[in-house]
Design an enzyme around this catalytic site. Structure first.
Site, mmCIF file in Angstrom:
data_model
loop_
_atom_site.group_PDB
_atom_site.id
_atom_site.type_symbol
_atom_site.label_atom_id
_atom_site.label_comp_id
_atom_site.label_asym_id
_atom_site.label_seq_id
_atom_site.Cartn_x
_atom_site.Cartn_y
_atom_site.Cartn_z
ATOM 1 N N TYR A 144 0.851 -1.189 0.000
ATOM 2 C CA TYR A 144 0.000 0.000 0.000
ATOM 3 C C TYR A 144 0.884 1.235 0.000
ATOM 4 C CZ TYR A 144 -3.458 3.435 1.711
ATOM 5 O OH TYR A 144 -4.275 4.520 1.869
ATOM 6 N N ASP A 239 9.377 3.051 -0.333
ATOM 7 C CA ASP A 239 8.318 3.697 0.440
ATOM 8 C C ASP A 239 8.532 3.319 1.904
ATOM 9 O OD1 ASP A 239 6.112 4.697 1.662
ATOM 10 O OD2 ASP A 239 4.634 3.706 0.363
ATOM 11 N N LYS A 267 4.270 9.165 8.782
ATOM 12 C CA LYS A 267 4.083 8.543 10.099
ATOM 13 C C LYS A 267 5.067 9.074 11.159
ATOM 14 C CE LYS A 267 1.184 5.055 8.245
ATOM 15 N NZ LYS A 267 1.181 4.166 7.120
HETATM 16 C C1 LIG Z 1 0.524 4.662 5.751
HETATM 17 C C2 LIG Z 1 1.255 4.456 4.495
HETATM 18 C C3 LIG Z 1 1.113 5.330 3.405
HETATM 19 C C4 LIG Z 1 0.089 6.420 3.375
HETATM 20 O O1 LIG Z 1 0.306 7.408 4.331
HETATM 21 P P1 LIG Z 1 -0.918 8.373 4.736
HETATM 22 O O2 LIG Z 1 -0.273 9.363 5.649
HETATM 23 O O3 LIG Z 1 -1.930 7.509 5.383
HETATM 24 O O4 LIG Z 1 -1.417 8.991 3.492
HETATM 25 C C5 LIG Z 1 1.929 5.139 2.307
HETATM 26 N N1 LIG Z 1 2.823 4.150 2.269
HETATM 27 C C6 LIG Z 1 2.982 3.278 3.296
HETATM 28 C C7 LIG Z 1 4.012 2.216 3.200
HETATM 29 C C8 LIG Z 1 2.191 3.396 4.431
HETATM 30 O O5 LIG Z 1 2.326 2.511 5.422
#
Ligand SMILES: *Cc1c(COP(=O)(O)O)cnc(C)c1O
Length: 428
Positions: A144, A239, A267
Site C-alpha cells: 500500500y 516507500d 508517520k
Molecule cells: C501509511 C502508508 C502510506 C500512506 O500514508 P498516509 O499518511 O496515510 O497517506 C503510504 N505508504 C505506506 C508504506 C504506508 O504505510
C-alpha cells in the site's frame, strides 16, 4: 466490558461521517464488533470514552514511536503553537527536521515536506516520471502506498479488509501505466522489464511490507530490485512511510544496506501530527519546483507544529540504547506469544522487523500476498475481540502491522503476554 458511550457515539457518527469514521480500517469491519471512541492516550495506553484502558499496539497506525502524549513532544508542540500555527513562509524548523532525517538516512540528500504519506508517494512518482521521461511504474501486490488513483491497485490491507479489489472512481486510464509484480519475486519484475523495455519510470516498494501484515524481504529481493533498476535507468523508490524509523533508526535502507534513489516518509517523522516527505538523490530532487520544473506544492507543508513534533520525536529515538530496549521488548513479546499459542495448540506465525510485527493465524510462512491472504481471518477476529476484552488494543485486521514504542517497557510486555495467555486459555 462496558462500551455504552462508544456505541451511542458510533450511531451518531454514522449519520454524519460515512461509515462513522474518517479512515476505513478504523471501523472494525474485518473483525466485527464496534469501534471504540477514544478520549485520550498516555504513554502505552489508550482510554476510551467509557473509561476502559488498553495497552495500545496500533499507535495511530505507526506514528507514535514515542507513545501517546510524550511530555517532550507535547512541550515542543505547545512552544511552537504560541508562536503561530502556520506561516506560509519558510521557518528554521524545516531545516532542523531535514537535518535530522538526513542524519538518520544518508541516502536522502535533499527532502521536500508534504502533509501525508499519500502525498509523498504521489509526488515521488511524479518526480520519477519527470526525471526519466517515462510513464510506467511497477508496484507490488499487497503493498500500500496511500490512496492516489494510480496506486490503488492490489493495495493490501485497507482495500483487502474491505474486500474491494479496486476502488470505483479510479479511471482505467489512470492505472493503465501501473504494473503489478509479486513481492519477493524478482522474476516477476524481470518479466515486466522485458515486456516494457525502456518504458518503466519507477519501481516503488515497501522494503519491509507492512500493509499485508509484516512480510520481510527475502534474501536478495531488495538487492535484485536495486540491480535491475540501475541497469534499466529506472528510479528505485523505497516507500518507508511505515518502515522509516520503525525497522531500524535508519529505516530499511540502512538495515539491509541498499541505496534507493528516492525515499518516501511519513508517520513517525510527524511525531503524531500530519507530515509526509519525499527525498533522495540531489540530482533528482533538484527537479522539484522551484529548483526545477516538476510542480508540487502545499499550503500547510512544513507546518511549524508538525515540524516541532517531528523534531522532538526523532530526538527521543536517536540514541541506539532505545532501539536495543525496543528490540529486547520485541523478543520478549515474540517468545511469550509463541509459547502461549503453542500451549493452546493454535498455529500462529509471527513476523517482526524492529518495532513492526504481525501475528498471522496461519501455518504458511508469509512471503507475498498469495501466501498471506489465506490466513485464518475468523481466528484472528476472535483473538482480536478477546484481547480487547483483556485490555489490549490490536490493529483490527489480520493484514496490518502492530507497533511498539519506547513506552512499551518490560512490564507492559509482561502484562500483554498475560493477556495473551488468558485469551488462549479461553480459546475453545
Ligand atoms: C501509511 C502508508 C502510506 C500512506 O500514508 P498516509 O499518511 O496515510 O497517506 C503510504 N505508504 C505506506 C508504506 C504506508 O504505510
Amino acid at each position: 466490558m462496558k462500551i455504552d458511550k462508544s456505541i451511542t457515539l458510533f450511531q451518531q457518527a454514522q449519520t454524519l461521517l460515512p461509515g462513522g469514521v474518517d479512515s476505513p480500517v478504523r471501523a472494525f469491519k474485518a473483525v466485527g464488533g464496534q469501534p471504540l471512541f477514544i478520549e485520550r492516550g498516555k504513554g502505552p495506553y489508550l482510554f476510551d470514552v467509557d473509561g476502559n484502558r488498553y495497552i495500545d499496539y496500533v499507535l495511530s497506525w505507526g506514528p507514535l514511536i514515542t507513545g501517546h502524549a510524550h511530555p517532550k513532544v507535547i512541550q515542543a508542540i505547545q512552544q511552537a503553537a504560541v508562536k503561530g500555527t502556520s506561516y506560509g513562509a519558510p521557518s528554521p524548523l524545516e531545516i532542523e527536521l531535514a537535518k535530522r532525517i538526513i542524519d538518520f538516512m544518508p541516502n536522502v540528500e535533499m527532502i521536500r515536506f508534504v502533509n501525508s504519506g499519500t502525498e509523498a508517494t504521489m509526488s515521488a512518482l511524479r518526480l520519477a516520471r519527470a526525471y526519466t521521461k517515462r510513464d510506467k511504474i511497477i508496484k507490488f501486490e499487497g503493498c500500500y502506498h496511500g490512496h492516489a488513483d494510480m496506486l490503488l491497485v492490489q493495495a493490501g490491507s485497507g482495500v483487502a479488509t474491505l474486500g474491494l479489489p479496486d476502488s470505483p472512481g479510479v479511471p482505467e486510464n489512470t492505472v493503465k501505466d501501473t504494473l503489478v509484480a509479486i513481492y519477493n519475486n524478482i522474476d516477476s519484475v524481470e518479466m515486466l522489464f522485458r515486456k516494457y523495455p525502456g518504458q518503466i519510470a519507477a519501481v516503488i516498494v515497501e522494503p519491509v511490507a507492512g500493509n499485508m501484515g509484516v512480510v520481510p524481504p527475502i534474501e536478495g529481493f531488495l538487492e535484485g530490485l536495486r540491480n535491475i533498476t540501475e541497469r534499466e535507468g529506472t528510479v528505485l523508490i523505497f516507500d518507508e512511510v511505515m518502515t522509516g524509523f520503525r525497522v531500524h533508526k535508519g529505516g530499511a535502507q540502512t538495515l539491509y544496506n541498499i541505496k534507493p534513489d528516492l525515499t518516501t516518509l511519513g508517520k513517525v517523522i510527524g511525531g503524531g501530527l500530519p507530515v509526509g516527505a519525499y527525498g533522495g538523490k540531489r540530482e533528482i530532487m533538484q527537479m522539484v519546483a522551484p529548483a526545477g520544473p516538476m510542480y508540487q506544492a502545499g499550503t500547510l507543508s512544513g507546518n511549524p507544529l508538525a515540524m516541532a513534533a517531528g523534531i522532538a520525536a526523532l530526538d527521543l529515538i536517536c540514541d541506539q540504547k532505545v532501539w536495543d530496549e525496543m528490540e529486547a521488548c520485541g523478543c520478549q513479546l515474540d517468545a511469550g506469544i509463541e509459547s502461549a499459542a503453542k500451549k493452546a495448540g493454535v498455529p500462529v506465525i509471527q513476523t517482526r522487523v524492529g518495532t513492526m510485527r504481525t501475528i498471522f493465524f496461519s501455518e504458511t510462512k508469509p512471503r507475498d500476498w498469495s501466501t498471506v491472504k489465506n490466513a485464518d481471518k475468523v481466528g484472528f477476529g476472535k483473538f482480536f475481540q478477546k484481547m480487547l476484552e483483556n485490555g489490549v488494543y490490536l490493529a483490527p485486521s489480520q493484514f496490518e502491522a502492530g507497533f511498539l514504542s519506547i513506552m512499551h517497557d518490560e512490564n507492559i510486555i509482561a502484562e500483554t503476554i498475560a493477556a495473551v495467555e488468558k485469551t488462549f486459555r479461553m480459546w475453545q
